[in-house]
Design a protein around this motif. Structure first.
Motif, PDB file in Angstrom:
ATOM      1  N   VAL A  82      -6.629  10.389   2.349  1.00  0.00           N
ATOM      2  CA  VAL A  82      -6.628   9.194   1.500  1.00  0.00           C
ATOM      3  C   VAL A  82      -5.208   8.852   1.065  1.00  0.00           C
ATOM      4  N   ASP A  83      -4.439   9.855   0.667  1.00  0.00           N
ATOM      5  CA  ASP A  83      -3.066   9.599   0.207  1.00  0.00           C
ATOM      6  C   ASP A  83      -2.226   8.964   1.304  1.00  0.00           C
ATOM      7  N   ASN A  84      -2.355   9.477   2.522  1.00  0.00           N
ATOM      8  CA  ASN A  84      -1.588   8.904   3.631  1.00  0.00           C
ATOM      9  C   ASN A  84      -2.037   7.476   3.930  1.00  0.00           C
ATOM     10  N   ALA A  85      -3.348   7.236   3.848  1.00  0.00           N
ATOM     11  CA  ALA A  85      -3.861   5.883   4.109  1.00  0.00           C
ATOM     12  C   ALA A  85      -3.364   4.902   3.050  1.00  0.00           C
ATOM     13  N   LEU A  86      -3.320   5.354   1.785  1.00  0.00           N
ATOM     14  CA  LEU A  86      -2.827   4.485   0.723  1.00  0.00           C
ATOM     15  C   LEU A  86      -1.342   4.184   0.889  1.00  0.00           C
ATOM     16  N   LEU A  87      -0.589   5.174   1.308  1.00  0.00           N
ATOM     17  CA  LEU A  87       0.841   4.972   1.509  1.00  0.00           C
ATOM     18  C   LEU A  87       1.121   4.023   2.672  1.00  0.00           C
ATOM     19  N   VAL A  88       0.393   4.171   3.746  1.00  0.00           N
ATOM     20  CA  VAL A  88       0.628   3.340   4.930  1.00  0.00           C
ATOM     21  C   VAL A  88       0.190   1.900   4.675  1.00  0.00           C
ATOM     22  N   THR A  89      -0.962   1.709   4.043  1.00  0.00           N
ATOM     23  CA  THR A  89      -1.484   0.352   3.817  1.00  0.00           C
ATOM     24  C   THR A  89      -0.876  -0.321   2.596  1.00  0.00           C
ATOM     25  N   GLY A  90      -0.267   0.449   1.714  1.00  0.00           N
ATOM     26  CA  GLY A  90       0.276  -0.125   0.488  1.00  0.00           C
ATOM     27  C   GLY A  90      -0.780  -0.400  -0.555  1.00  0.00           C
ATOM     28  N   SER A  91      -1.970   0.141  -0.389  1.00  0.00           N
ATOM     29  CA  SER A  91      -3.051  -0.081  -1.344  1.00  0.00           C
ATOM     30  C   SER A  91      -2.844   0.763  -2.597  1.00  0.00           C
ATOM     31  N   MET A  99       3.757 -16.021  -4.377  1.00  0.00           N
ATOM     32  CA  MET A  99       4.498 -14.858  -3.875  1.00  0.00           C
ATOM     33  C   MET A  99       4.813 -14.958  -2.388  1.00  0.00           C
ATOM     34  N   ARG A 100       4.174 -15.886  -1.705  1.00  0.00           N
ATOM     35  CA  ARG A 100       4.459 -16.044  -0.274  1.00  0.00           C
ATOM     36  C   ARG A 100       5.854 -16.578  -0.034  1.00  0.00           C
ATOM     37  N   PHE A 101       6.442 -17.263  -1.023  1.00  0.00           N
ATOM     38  CA  PHE A 101       7.709 -17.962  -0.810  1.00  0.00           C
ATOM     39  C   PHE A 101       8.829 -17.395  -1.678  1.00  0.00           C
ATOM     40  N   THR A 102       8.730 -16.135  -2.050  1.00  0.00           N
ATOM     41  CA  THR A 102       9.769 -15.544  -2.887  1.00  0.00           C
ATOM     42  C   THR A 102      10.076 -14.127  -2.420  1.00  0.00           C
ATOM     43  N   SER A 103      11.292 -13.703  -2.722  1.00  0.00           N
ATOM     44  CA  SER A 103      11.684 -12.316  -2.461  1.00  0.00           C
ATOM     45  C   SER A 103      11.674 -11.486  -3.741  1.00  0.00           C
ATOM     46  N   HIS A 104      11.355 -12.113  -4.875  1.00  0.00           N
ATOM     47  CA  HIS A 104      11.302 -11.419  -6.168  1.00  0.00           C
ATOM     48  C   HIS A 104       9.836 -11.290  -6.586  1.00  0.00           C
ATOM     49  N   GLU A 105       9.094 -10.509  -5.857  1.00  0.00           N
ATOM     50  CA  GLU A 105       7.660 -10.390  -6.107  1.00  0.00           C
ATOM     51  C   GLU A 105       7.361  -9.713  -7.435  1.00  0.00           C
ATOM     52  N   SER A 106       8.233  -8.778  -7.854  1.00  0.00           N
ATOM     53  CA  SER A 106       7.977  -8.047  -9.099  1.00  0.00           C
ATOM     54  C   SER A 106       7.967  -8.986 -10.308  1.00  0.00           C
ATOM     55  N   LEU A 145       1.894  -1.326 -14.269  1.00  0.00           N
ATOM     56  CA  LEU A 145       2.419  -2.092 -13.141  1.00  0.00           C
ATOM     57  C   LEU A 145       3.715  -1.484 -12.624  1.00  0.00           C
ATOM     58  N   TYR A 146       4.610  -1.125 -13.534  1.00  0.00           N
ATOM     59  CA  TYR A 146       5.877  -0.529 -13.113  1.00  0.00           C
ATOM     60  C   TYR A 146       5.642   0.798 -12.390  1.00  0.00           C
ATOM     61  N   ALA A 147       4.697   1.591 -12.893  1.00  0.00           N
ATOM     62  CA  ALA A 147       4.389   2.868 -12.248  1.00  0.00           C
ATOM     63  C   ALA A 147       3.863   2.650 -10.824  1.00  0.00           C
ATOM     64  N   ILE A 148       3.037   1.616 -10.638  1.00  0.00           N
ATOM     65  CA  ILE A 148       2.501   1.324  -9.302  1.00  0.00           C
ATOM     66  C   ILE A 148       3.617   0.892  -8.357  1.00  0.00           C
ATOM     67  N   LEU A 149       4.528   0.030  -8.853  1.00  0.00           N
ATOM     68  CA  LEU A 149       5.612  -0.449  -7.997  1.00  0.00           C
ATOM     69  C   LEU A 149       6.608   0.663  -7.664  1.00  0.00           C
ATOM     70  N   GLU A 150       6.838   1.590  -8.613  1.00  0.00           N
ATOM     71  CA  GLU A 150       7.762   2.704  -8.347  1.00  0.00           C
ATOM     72  C   GLU A 150       7.240   3.628  -7.263  1.00  0.00           C
ATOM     73  N   GLU A 151       5.925   3.661  -7.078  1.00  0.00           N
ATOM     74  CA  GLU A 151       5.347   4.478  -6.004  1.00  0.00           C
ATOM     75  C   GLU A 151       5.493   3.824  -4.636  1.00  0.00           C
ATOM     76  N   GLY A 152       6.087   2.617  -4.604  1.00  0.00           N
ATOM     77  CA  GLY A 152       6.292   1.933  -3.334  1.00  0.00           C
ATOM     78  C   GLY A 152       5.097   1.136  -2.860  1.00  0.00           C
ATOM     79  N   LYS A 153       4.189   0.821  -3.757  1.00  0.00           N
ATOM     80  CA  LYS A 153       3.009   0.057  -3.356  1.00  0.00           C
ATOM     81  C   LYS A 153       3.395  -1.399  -3.064  1.00  0.00           C
TER      82      LYS A 153
END
Length: 584
Positions: free
Chosen positions: A235-244, A342-349, A269-277
């Motif tokens: 599951v961890d590998n699948a979440l990392l690969v898919t970004g889920s 978010m489709r038209f920006t590079s600042h998604e955060s 939200l910050y914790a999720i983004l720091e994990e590379g999601k």
């Protein structure tokens, strides 16, 4: 390179192996068995759903001499040659890179030649919507009347870009998205054949991320296998690969939103983004979460029937019982809006931060409270309906009584009764005569007829309580700026005059129906008759000083079919159907 991607190794070689397209497979097999194949086919549908695979299987079955129930044998030389792409009579063309007129003209010239090794020459044109207009025109005549031993199979993900003249010359098959359960079962079969250990929840994450495409699912599965140290699917590998995002993090984030804990939701939200999601995947997961809540509120069995993963934590069920559908609709609208931005920006955060703040500020509506409000509204509507029925009954009784306004005593009694009726609450109804006279001066028959035509549609646009109240009124006069509505019940006029929501609803409805929003004036019937008479008398007096003095001074009552100008003027303002002439 010895290694091949999973989606290439496990490409379907028979119709029975086409996952999720049973209807199309059955139709093509029956056509092969009964020898009712046609000269041109159009395969449409999302990417990775089996369009090209079905085209190759059909080409094999069409040329296979050992066909069994419409299925190719995959053992003869013809089948093997088509599988490996070595048969010259099955030509696969990528229209994305060969979309010019010259390439199609080359096909048109070569199509005349008979097949060399097989019974039929099959042209598979992938991404056919990429052809230019000239190329489509060059293909048109050949597609309509090809030689007997030639079959065209066109495949596309965007059928709306194909000219109707091309579509009308083909048999169209629409490939649908493959369900998550079918994708899951196919991945389980492949991993079992390869003897690779896996976690079922990991396959659920992959099948959900594939969004109905088998090729995408197998590509992600290939990445997850390569990512793991021992080739395991976790599951961890699948979440990392898919970004889920993990279910636990989603539940925490959503609970903080419902509690309107903006600071806590931002920290999560910050914790999720720091994990590379992936930011886009997070928004997609939140939309799916809200969608699952809506489905669970309607019927928990829907989740099982649609094979959606049921959340094991009790908080999910608590959310479903506490939050109203209206709140979920608002959240889904916000999520969709930010997903589009978010489709038209590079600042998604940044968009995610703004989204979090907006979600926590959504006004929460408790499901139980909303139900109580609905039941309360029904009670008010029922009370109004009963009051109207009671008043209508009293009117019928009064109509059935004999006319006693002949003697002097009766007149006095009647006068006293009218005075009593107009006292009390009815005195609160203020009538602006100047406003009414101004409206009558500008009133026209055309405006009144236009209002009467739209009256039924206007009532249908109101809620039941407003509709019940407005049914007791009838339009008496209308101009571009205002409307006079008359009712037999003074207390209803008073209530309607104070009801700002009713006025706004009527004005909004009229602005849609007749493109204007006139002001509403509510007048009791007994006062309306007197106001109208005084208006005519005042207007008659003013007209005596004008050029129409001689006409106004003519008899008030028309006899022997003589036309009276005052009556004609009243007909123009109020309409002939609303005028009744009585002799004194």
């Amino acid at each position: 390179m010895s290694y091949q991607a999973l989606y290439r190794v496990w490409r379907p070689q028979k119709f029975s192996e086409l996952v999720g397209q049973e209807l199309i497979a059955r139709t093509l097999k029956n056509a092969l068995m009964t020898q009712q194949t046609t000269h041109a086919y159009l395969f449409t549908g999302p990417r990775g759903t089996g369009k090209t695979s079905a085209a190759k299987i059909f080409a094999k079955a069409l040329n296979c001499h050992h066909q069994e129930n419409g299925e190719p044998c995959n053992k003869c030389d013809i089948c093997k040659a088509i599988t490996t792409g070595r048969l010259n009579d099955v030509i696969e063309i990528d229209a994305a890179s060969n979309n010019g007129v010259e390439e199609i003209r080359d096909i048109r010239d070569k199509v005349k030649y008979a097949p060399t090794d097989s019974d039929y020459k099959v042209y598979i044109i992938d991404e056919v919507h990429m052809l230019s207009t000239g190329a489509f025109n060059a293909l048109l005549k050949t597609l309509e009347e090809p030689p007997e031993n030639v079959v065209f199979i066109l495949a596309t993900t965007e059928p709306h870009k194909i000219p109707a003249t091309i579509i009308s010359r083909t048999q169209r098959f629409d490939f649908k998205r493959i369900t998550a359960q079918n994708i899951l079962q196919r991945m389980e079969y492949i991993l079992q054949q390869k003897d690779i250990s896996y976690e079922e929840n990991a396959l659920k994450v992959i099948s959900k991320a594939a969004e109905g495409g088998m090729r995408d699912a197998l590509s992600i599965l290939d990445q997850v296998i390569s990512f793991g140290d021992n080739g395991e699917v976790t599951v961890d590998n699948a979440l990392l690969v898919t970004g889920s995002v993990t279910q636990k993090k989603l539940t925490l984030y959503f609970s903080q939103i419902l509690k309107q804990d903006t600071a806590g939701a931002l920290e999560t939200l910050y914790a999720i983004l720091e994990e590379g999601k992936d930011a886009k995947r997070l928004v997609e997961d939140l939309i799916n979460y809200c969608r699952d809540l809506l489905l669970y509120q309607q019927d928990p069995k829907i989740i099982e029937q649609n094979e959606i993963e049921l959340f094991s934590d009790s908080e999910f069920k608590d959310f479903a019982s506490q939050i109203s559908p209206q709140t979920l609709y608002q959240m889904i609208d916000l999520l969709n809006e930010q997903q589009e931005n978010m489709r038209f920006t590079s600042h998604e955060s940044i968009y995610l931060e703004v989204l979090t703040v907006k979600l926590t500020q959504v006004k929460q509506k408790n499901l139980n409270i909303s139900q109580e409000q609905v039941s309360g509204d029904h009670a008010v509507i029922k009370q109004l309906v009963n009051q109207v029925k009671e008043l209508q009954g009293q009117i019928e009784k009064l109509k059935q009584q004999p006319n006693v306004i002949q003697s002097g005593n009766s007149k006095k009694a009647n006068t006293k009764q009218v005075g009593t009726k107009s006292s009390g609450k009815n005195d609160k109804l203020k009538i602006n005569l100047e406003q009414i006279y101004t409206l009558l001066n500008n009133a026209t028959r055309q405006n009144l007829l236009q209002l009467k035509e739209a009256w039924g549609d206007l009532l249908n646009m109101l809620n039941p309580a407003q509709r019940a109240m407005l049914r007791s009124f009838k339009p008496a006069a209308a101009s571009a700026a205002g409307i006079i509505l008359v009712s037999d019940f003074p207390f209803i006029c008073q209530r309607a005059q104070m009801d700002t929501e009713l006025k706004e609803a009527v004005e909004n409805g009229l602005s849609r129906l007749i493109a204007t929003a006139p002001e509403l004036i509510f007048v009791p019937e007994e006062k309306w008759q007197k106001i109208r008479q005084e208006f005519y008398q005042q207007r008659q007096g003013e007209d005596k000083t004008s050029e129409q003095q001689e006409i106004v001074e003519q008899p008030v009552i028309a006899k022997d079919n003589v036309t009276v100008p005052l009556v004609e003027e009243a007909k123009k303002i109020f309409g002939a159907e609303n005028i009744e002439i009585k002799e004194d």
